[in-house]
Design an enzyme around this catalytic site. Structure first.
Site, PDB file in Angstrom:
ATOM      1  N   ASN A 108      48.990  -5.306  33.888  1.00 31.57           N
ATOM      2  CA  ASN A 108      49.419  -6.381  32.978  1.00 31.57           C
ATOM      3  C   ASN A 108      48.655  -7.679  33.194  1.00 31.57           C
ATOM      4  OD1 ASN A 108      51.098  -4.696  31.610  1.00 31.57           O
ATOM      5  ND2 ASN A 108      53.000  -5.391  32.567  1.00 31.57           N
ATOM      6  N   ASN A 136      58.755  -2.121  21.970  1.00 29.18           N
ATOM      7  CA  ASN A 136      60.223  -2.155  21.835  1.00 29.18           C
ATOM      8  C   ASN A 136      60.759  -3.576  21.708  1.00 29.18           C
ATOM      9  OD1 ASN A 136      60.690   0.585  21.851  1.00 29.18           O
ATOM     10  ND2 ASN A 136      60.912   0.700  24.069  1.00 29.18           N
ATOM     11  N   ILE A 137      60.292  -4.463  22.589  1.00 28.62           N
ATOM     12  CA  ILE A 137      60.810  -5.841  22.510  1.00 28.62           C
ATOM     13  C   ILE A 137      60.198  -6.543  21.300  1.00 28.62           C
ATOM     14  CG2 ILE A 137      61.143  -8.053  23.692  1.00 28.62           C
ATOM     15  CD1 ILE A 137      60.821  -6.628  26.346  1.00 28.62           C
ATOM     16  N   GLY A 138      58.896  -6.352  21.088  1.00 32.16           N
ATOM     17  CA  GLY A 138      58.227  -7.032  19.971  1.00 32.16           C
ATOM     18  C   GLY A 138      58.877  -6.718  18.636  1.00 32.16           C
ATOM     19  N   ILE A 195      57.171 -12.745  28.324  1.00 32.71           N
ATOM     20  CA  ILE A 195      58.236 -11.819  28.749  1.00 32.71           C
ATOM     21  C   ILE A 195      57.667 -10.709  29.635  1.00 32.71           C
ATOM     22  CG2 ILE A 195      59.973 -10.167  27.898  1.00 32.71           C
ATOM     23  CD1 ILE A 195      60.537 -11.902  25.549  1.00 32.71           C
ATOM     24  N   THR A 196      56.372 -10.462  29.529  1.00 39.23           N
ATOM     25  CA  THR A 196      55.725  -9.363  30.254  1.00 39.23           C
ATOM     26  C   THR A 196      55.956  -9.470  31.778  1.00 39.23           C
ATOM     27  OG1 THR A 196      54.022  -9.279  28.541  1.00 39.23           O
ATOM     28  CG2 THR A 196      53.474  -8.242  30.656  1.00 39.23           C
ATOM     29  N   HIS A 213      62.203 -13.065  38.820  1.00 33.34           N
ATOM     30  CA  HIS A 213      62.808 -11.953  38.081  1.00 33.34           C
ATOM     31  C   HIS A 213      62.532 -10.651  38.820  1.00 33.34           C
ATOM     32  CE1 HIS A 213      64.485  -9.830  34.744  1.00 33.34           C
ATOM     33  NE2 HIS A 213      63.356  -9.240  34.421  1.00 33.34           N
ATOM     34  N   GLY A 218      52.316  -8.090  21.092  1.00 27.09           N
ATOM     35  CA  GLY A 218      52.951  -6.877  21.608  1.00 27.09           C
ATOM     36  C   GLY A 218      53.972  -6.440  20.562  1.00 27.09           C
ATOM     37  N   ALA A 219      53.726  -5.284  19.964  1.00 24.41           N
ATOM     38  CA  ALA A 219      54.628  -4.807  18.901  1.00 24.41           C
ATOM     39  C   ALA A 219      55.370  -3.553  19.358  1.00 24.41           C
ATOM     40  CB  ALA A 219      53.826  -4.532  17.624  1.00 24.41           C
TER      41      ALA A 219
HETATM   42  N1  LIG Z   1      61.028 -10.758  31.468  1.00 22.65           N
HETATM   43  C1  LIG Z   1      62.005  -9.892  31.268  1.00 22.65           C
HETATM   44  O1  LIG Z   1      63.178 -10.196  31.502  1.00 22.65           O
HETATM   45  C2  LIG Z   1      61.706  -8.530  30.741  1.00 22.65           C
HETATM   46  C3  LIG Z   1      60.416  -8.089  30.709  1.00 22.65           C
HETATM   47  N2  LIG Z   1      60.096  -6.860  30.193  1.00 22.65           N
HETATM   48  C4  LIG Z   1      58.686  -6.523  30.149  1.00 22.65           C
HETATM   49  O2  LIG Z   1      58.198  -6.746  28.812  1.00 22.65           O
HETATM   50  C5  LIG Z   1      57.034  -5.942  28.591  1.00 22.65           C
HETATM   51  C6  LIG Z   1      57.144  -5.247  27.240  1.00 22.65           C
HETATM   52  O3  LIG Z   1      58.238  -4.363  27.230  1.00 22.65           O
HETATM   53  P1  LIG Z   1      58.458  -3.373  25.971  1.00 22.65           P
HETATM   54  O4  LIG Z   1      58.317  -4.084  24.695  1.00 22.65           O
HETATM   55  O5  LIG Z   1      59.688  -2.607  26.247  1.00 22.65           O
HETATM   56  O6  LIG Z   1      57.199  -2.413  26.181  1.00 22.65           O
HETATM   57  P2  LIG Z   1      56.477  -1.463  25.075  1.00 22.65           P
HETATM   58  O7  LIG Z   1      55.626  -0.526  25.835  1.00 22.65           O
HETATM   59  O8  LIG Z   1      57.485  -0.935  24.132  1.00 22.65           O
HETATM   60  O9  LIG Z   1      55.557  -2.502  24.264  1.00 22.65           O
HETATM   61  C7  LIG Z   1      54.444  -3.101  24.821  1.00 22.65           C
HETATM   62  C8  LIG Z   1      53.396  -3.225  23.723  1.00 22.65           C
HETATM   63  O10 LIG Z   1      52.284  -3.971  24.241  1.00 22.65           O
HETATM   64  C9  LIG Z   1      51.142  -3.448  23.605  1.00 22.65           C
HETATM   65  N3  LIG Z   1      49.939  -3.852  24.334  1.00 22.65           N
HETATM   66  C10 LIG Z   1      49.383  -3.320  25.443  1.00 22.65           C
HETATM   67  N4  LIG Z   1      48.271  -3.985  25.778  1.00 22.65           N
HETATM   68  C11 LIG Z   1      48.117  -4.984  24.862  1.00 22.65           C
HETATM   69  C12 LIG Z   1      47.167  -6.011  24.683  1.00 22.65           C
HETATM   70  N5  LIG Z   1      46.123  -6.148  25.510  1.00 22.65           N
HETATM   71  N6  LIG Z   1      47.338  -6.851  23.644  1.00 22.65           N
HETATM   72  C13 LIG Z   1      48.369  -6.720  22.783  1.00 22.65           C
HETATM   73  N7  LIG Z   1      49.310  -5.739  22.907  1.00 22.65           N
HETATM   74  C14 LIG Z   1      49.182  -4.898  23.943  1.00 22.65           C
HETATM   75  C15 LIG Z   1      51.357  -1.956  23.578  1.00 22.65           C
HETATM   76  O11 LIG Z   1      50.521  -1.319  22.652  1.00 22.65           O
HETATM   77  C16 LIG Z   1      52.842  -1.899  23.227  1.00 22.65           C
HETATM   78  O12 LIG Z   1      53.014  -1.792  21.819  1.00 22.65           O
HETATM   79  C17 LIG Z   1      56.930  -5.023  29.807  1.00 22.65           C
HETATM   80  O13 LIG Z   1      55.982  -5.538  30.713  1.00 22.65           O
HETATM   81  C18 LIG Z   1      58.334  -5.093  30.406  1.00 22.65           C
HETATM   82  O14 LIG Z   1      58.338  -4.806  31.791  1.00 22.65           O
HETATM   83  C19 LIG Z   1      61.052  -6.039  29.707  1.00 22.65           C
HETATM   84  C20 LIG Z   1      62.366  -6.432  29.725  1.00 22.65           C
HETATM   85  C21 LIG Z   1      62.798  -7.693  30.253  1.00 22.65           C
HETATM   86  O1  LIG Z   2      63.659  -3.833  34.548  1.00 26.87           O
HETATM   87  C1  LIG Z   2      62.604  -3.872  33.870  1.00 26.87           C
HETATM   88  O2  LIG Z   2      61.571  -3.282  34.166  1.00 26.87           O
HETATM   89  C2  LIG Z   2      62.614  -4.692  32.620  1.00 26.87           C
HETATM   90  C3  LIG Z   2      63.182  -5.994  32.953  1.00 26.87           C
HETATM   91  O3  LIG Z   2      62.545  -6.854  33.505  1.00 26.87           O
HETATM   92  C4  LIG Z   2      64.625  -6.145  32.788  1.00 26.87           C
HETATM   93  O4  LIG Z   2      65.258  -5.424  32.009  1.00 26.87           O
HETATM   94  O5  LIG Z   2      65.168  -7.031  33.460  1.00 26.87           O
END
Ligand SMILES: NC(=O)C1=CN([C@@H]2O[C@H](COP(=O)(O)OP(=O)(O)OC[C@H]3O[C@@H](n4cnc5c(N)ncnc54)[C@H](O)[C@@H]3O)[C@@H](O)[C@H]2O)C=CC1
Ligand SMILES: O=C([O-])CC(=O)C(=O)O
Length: 320
Positions: free
Chosen positions: A96, A13-15, A119-120, A176, A10-11
Site C-alpha cells: 500500500n 468495497n469502501i469506495g 482510509i487505506t 489504528h 479506489g472503487a
Molecule cells: N482506516 C480504517 O479504519 C479502515 C481501513 N480499511 C482499509 O481500506 C482499504 C480499502 O478497503 P476496501 O475498499 O475494502 O478494499 P477493496 O479491495 O475492496 O478496494 C480497494 C480498491 O483499490 C483499488 N486500487 C489498488 N491499487 C490502486 C491504485 N494504485 N490506484 C487506485 N486504486 C487502486 C483496487 O483496484 C480496489 O478496487 C484497505 O487498505 C483496508 O485495509 C478498511 C476498513 C477500515
Molecule cells: O481490520 C481491517 O483490516 C480493516 C480495518 O482497518 C477495520 O475494519 O478496522
C-alpha cells in the site's frame, strides 16, 4: 454556485459504499477512480441508476484517469489492498505504500486544494506517507480510524447498557491497530461517564474491559467472519461523516489520525487524537487530559506508529 465534487480514489468495497452514501446525501457530484479498467465505470453506472429510485441528482462517473479528479473539494482514498484472515494491517505496508505514492502524486498534480481523507491501511503510516507524497498542507490531509473505532466502541456500550446509540459518546485514540486506546473515562451515556455507570451497578469492570478488548480487535473480528476482505459499511459511513464536517464547516470534534506536532508530547507524526474539523480542514488538535494509564497506552501506540514510519522510510528512501 455549482455542486461540490467528491473524488473517491479506489472503487472497491469502501469506495462503492462511499459513492452511494455521498450521492444519497447529495454531498456533490462523485468521481470514482480506480486503476482497474471498467470497475469504476460499471459501479458509477449502477449507482447512477439508483438516482431515479432514491431521488438524487448527483452525477456519478467512473474513471481511470487522474485528470478527472481535477477541482475536487474532497478526496477519500481507499486505494490499495485489504487484509485477509491471519494478516495484520501492518502486513499491508509494503504494497500500500507504493499505492500511496501513485495516489499522492495524482492528487498533487490534479487536485492540490482538496481536503483529503485517507482510509487505506495501515492507516497511521499511510496517511503520513500520502501527505508526504502529495505535499499538501498537514491540515488538509487526515486519516479515518478513530470515528470507526469509536463507533464500534459506542455500539458495544449501547448494547451493554441497552440504551440508544444516539445517547452514547465514546473516544478511541492512538493508532489504528491493536494498540489503540479506547478512553473509558470520556465515554458517556447521555453525559454520564461509563465508570459512574459501573459504580451504579449497571455493568461490571470485567464487562467494560471485555468491550475495550473487543473494540481493539473490532476490525479483525469482521475480517475473520467475512473470510475475504474487511469491513466496509461502517468505514465508509465514518469517512462520509468527516467529509460532511469539512463541507458543512461543522466544527465537529472527531477522533482522527491527524498530524500532531507537540500536542500529547508527540512530534511530527500522524496518530489518532481528537480534532476539530471545519472549513479549514483539521482546524485544531484538541488536547484532552489523560490519566496515567491512557497516557502510557497512547505512548505505546505512538511508538508502534513510529516503527511503521521507519519501515516506510527504509522501503522508500525518498521519505527519509
Ligand atoms: N482506516 C480504517 O479504519 C479502515 C481501513 N480499511 C482499509 O481500506 C482499504 C480499502 O478497503 P476496501 O475498499 O475494502 O478494499 P477493496 O479491495 O475492496 O478496494 C480497494 C480498491 O483499490 C483499488 N486500487 C489498488 N491499487 C490502486 C491504485 N494504485 N490506484 C487506485 N486504486 C487502486 C483496487 O483496484 C480496489 O478496487 C484497505 O487498505 C483496508 O485495509 C478498511 C476498513 C477500515
Ligand atoms: O481490520 C481491517 O483490516 C480493516 C480495518 O482497518 C477495520 O475494519 O478496522
Amino acid at each position: 454556485m455549482g455542486r461540490k465534487k467528491i473524488a473517491l480514489i479506489g472503487a472497491g468495497n469502501i469506495g462503492g459504499t462511499l459513492a452511494l452514501l455521498a450521492a444519497q446525501k447529495e454531498l456533490g457530484d462523485v468521481v470514482l477512480f480506480d486503476v482497474v479498467e471498467g470497475v469504476p465505470q460499471g459501479k458509477a453506472l449502477d449507482l447512477s441508476q439508483v438516482g431515479p429510485i432514491a431521488g438524487f441528482d448527483a452525477k456519478i462517473t467512473g474513471s481511470n484517469d487522474y485528470a478527472d479528479i481535477a477541482g475536487a473539494d474532497v478526496i477519500i482514498v481507499t486505494a490499495g489492498v485489504a487484509r485477509k484472515p491471519g494478516m495484520s494491517r501492518d502486513d499491508l505496508l509494503g504494497i500500500n505504500l507504493k499505492v500511496m505514492k501513485a495516489v499522492g502524486e495524482g492528487i498533487k498534480a490534479n487536485a492540490p486544494d482538496a481536503f483529503v481523507i485517507c482510509i487505506t491501511n495501515p492507516l497511521d503510516a499511510m496517511v503520513w506517507a500520502l501527505r508526504e507524497f502529495s505535499g499538501l498542507p498537514h491540515n488538509k490531509v487526515v486519516g479515518m480510524a478513530g470515528v470507526l473505532d469509536s463507533a464500534r466502541f459506542s455500539h458495544f456500550i449501547a448494547d451493554e447498557f441497552d440504551v440508544s446509540v444516539k445517547d452514547v459518546n465514546t473516544f478511541v485514540l492512538g493508532g489504528h491497530g491493536d494498540t489503540m486506546v479506547p478512553v473509558v473515562r470520556y465515554s458517556t451515556v447521555n453525559g454520564i461517564p461509563v465508570p459512574d455507570l459501573v459504580k451504579m451497578g449497571l455493568s461490571s469492570q470485567d464487562k467494560i474491559d471485555a468491550i475495550v478488548k473487543r473494540t481493539r480487535g473490532g476490525g479483525g473480528e469482521i475480517v475473520a467472519l467475512l473470510g475475504t476482505g474487511s469491513a466496509f459499511y461502517a468505514p465508509a459511513a465514518s469517512g462520509i461523516a468527516m467529509a460532511e464536517a469539512y463541507l458543512g464547516d461543522q466544527k465537529r470534534i472527531l477522533p482522527c489520525a491527524a498530524y500532531v506536532d507537540g500536542q500529547y508530547g508527540v512530534d511530527g507524526l500522524y496518530v489518532g487524537v481528537p480534532v476539530m474539523i471545519g472549513a479549514g480542514g483539521v482546524e485544531k488538535v484538541v488536547e484532552i487530559e489523560l490519566d496515567d494509564a491512557d497516557k502510557a497506552g497512547l505512548q505505546v501506540s505512538v511508538d508502534a506508529v513510529k516503527e511503521l514510519l521507519d519501515a516506510c522510510k527504509t522501503l522508500d528512501p525518498s521519505l527519509a
